[in-house]
Design an enzyme around this catalytic site. Structure first.
Site, mmCIF file in Angstrom:
data_model
loop_
_atom_site.group_PDB
_atom_site.id
_atom_site.type_symbol
_atom_site.label_atom_id
_atom_site.label_comp_id
_atom_site.label_asym_id
_atom_site.label_seq_id
_atom_site.Cartn_x
_atom_site.Cartn_y
_atom_site.Cartn_z
ATOM 1 N N ASP A 1 42.474 -76.204 -70.809
ATOM 2 C CA ASP A 1 42.370 -75.119 -71.786
ATOM 3 C C ASP A 1 43.673 -74.339 -71.932
ATOM 4 O OD1 ASP A 1 42.187 -74.093 -69.223
ATOM 5 O OD2 ASP A 1 40.137 -73.377 -69.415
ATOM 6 N N ASP B 1 30.826 -66.457 -64.529
ATOM 7 C CA ASP B 1 29.666 -66.642 -65.421
ATOM 8 C C ASP B 1 29.262 -68.118 -65.517
ATOM 9 O OD1 ASP B 1 31.742 -67.700 -66.875
ATOM 10 O OD2 ASP B 1 31.475 -66.434 -68.646
ATOM 11 N N GLU C 1 31.935 -71.137 -72.238
ATOM 12 C CA GLU C 1 31.184 -69.957 -71.820
ATOM 13 C C GLU C 1 29.677 -70.191 -72.003
ATOM 14 O OE1 GLU C 1 32.760 -67.862 -70.221
ATOM 15 O OE2 GLU C 1 34.406 -66.864 -71.252
ATOM 16 N N HIS D 1 31.344 -70.635 -66.265
ATOM 17 C CA HIS D 1 32.103 -71.474 -67.209
ATOM 18 C C HIS D 1 32.930 -72.522 -66.461
ATOM 19 C CE1 HIS D 1 35.553 -68.284 -67.228
ATOM 20 N NE2 HIS D 1 35.928 -69.283 -66.479
#
Ligand code: F6R
Length: 236
Positions: free
Chosen positions: A67, A136, A143, A138
């Site tokens: 990413d 979270d 997400e 990810h």
């Protein structure tokens, strides 16, 4: 799934580095999927040592990163391209022209995503993907959402991700709000996956991801469907 727990970050990093080193030794022209963030830094340090000691050779390795923040180019020390150069590529004998990071400054991010996936396909796919995990759940910057997303795509970062990553920036306001990330398709098509996670703060999300239901609200839980995943978790 293999789930390994270690006592220290160093032990976690050494175990991940052992697997990556083995991958390079058995397939010198392998395609490595790489991650940024704090979790893999120790792994990269060990791989740099291995390279300097002549134990592994990166000269025929290709890498594809997960990413990149939208709007940050290589000259920005918070860009993931800068991070990879600084934490690995500048210190090993990899051919930089064979290291790929999505271009977060591309004018057409949709086309950039399609090109990135096509490039990975043309390389024959990823042999080994290294992952971290967000608080979270990810992986990459996928997400929590109502659905898992397959292709490389642009994402709006969660508030919790922006807060977590603010530690690397001068202030929270400077954290980009969007990123481009490999989707679940290229990640899940990797032949092997190694995920590193450390710290008490990650314990709950690691348990949810690997011992709970498969749920797009917990993106890493999709890894339960992959046939060759090693999770290495260190409480410290
Ligand atoms: C980074 C990435 C992210 C991180 C995750 C954990 O390329 O893909 O999924 O792995 O945000 O980050 P750290 O390791 O900093 O806790």
């Amino acid at each position: 799934m293999k789930f390994i727990t270690t006592k220290t970050y160093e032990e976690m990093s050494n175990k991940a580095a052992d697997i990556i080193a083995a991958q390079i030794i058995v397939k010198p022209n392998c395609v490595l999927g790489l991650a940024t963030g704090s979790s893999p830094v120790g792994t990269y340090k060990r791989l740099i040592e291995d390279n300097k000691n002549g134990k592994i050779d990166f000269s025929t390795v290709t890498s594809v990163n997960l990413d990149e923040y939208v709007g940050l180019d290589v000259s920005n020390d918070q860009s993931y391209r800068y991070f990879m150069n600084d934490n690995l590529f500048n210190h090993v004998n990899i051919d930089k022209s064979k290291t790929f990071v999505p271009n977060g400054c591309a004018e057409d991010l949709k086309a950039e995503g399609e090109n990135y996936d096509n490039m990975i396909k043309a390389l024959g796919g990823i042999d080994l993907q290294l992952l971290g995990i967000g608080l979270d759940g990810h992986i990459g910057f996928n997400e929590p959402d109502a659905y898992f997303t397959g292709p490389t795509h642009e994402v709006v970062l969660d508030e919790s991700t922006i807060k977590a990553n603010a530690r690397f920036f001068a202030s929270e306001d400077e954290v980009p709000k969007t990123a481009i990330t490999m989707g679940m398709m290229s990640i899940m098509q990797a032949k092997k996956i190694v995920l590193v996670a450390n710290g008490a703060a990650k314990k709950e999300i690691v348990e949810k991801s690997f011992f709970g239901p498969i749920d797009p609200q917990v993106p890493a839980s999709i890894l339960q469907l992959h046939p060759d995943v090693t999770v290495i978790y260190s409480e410290n």
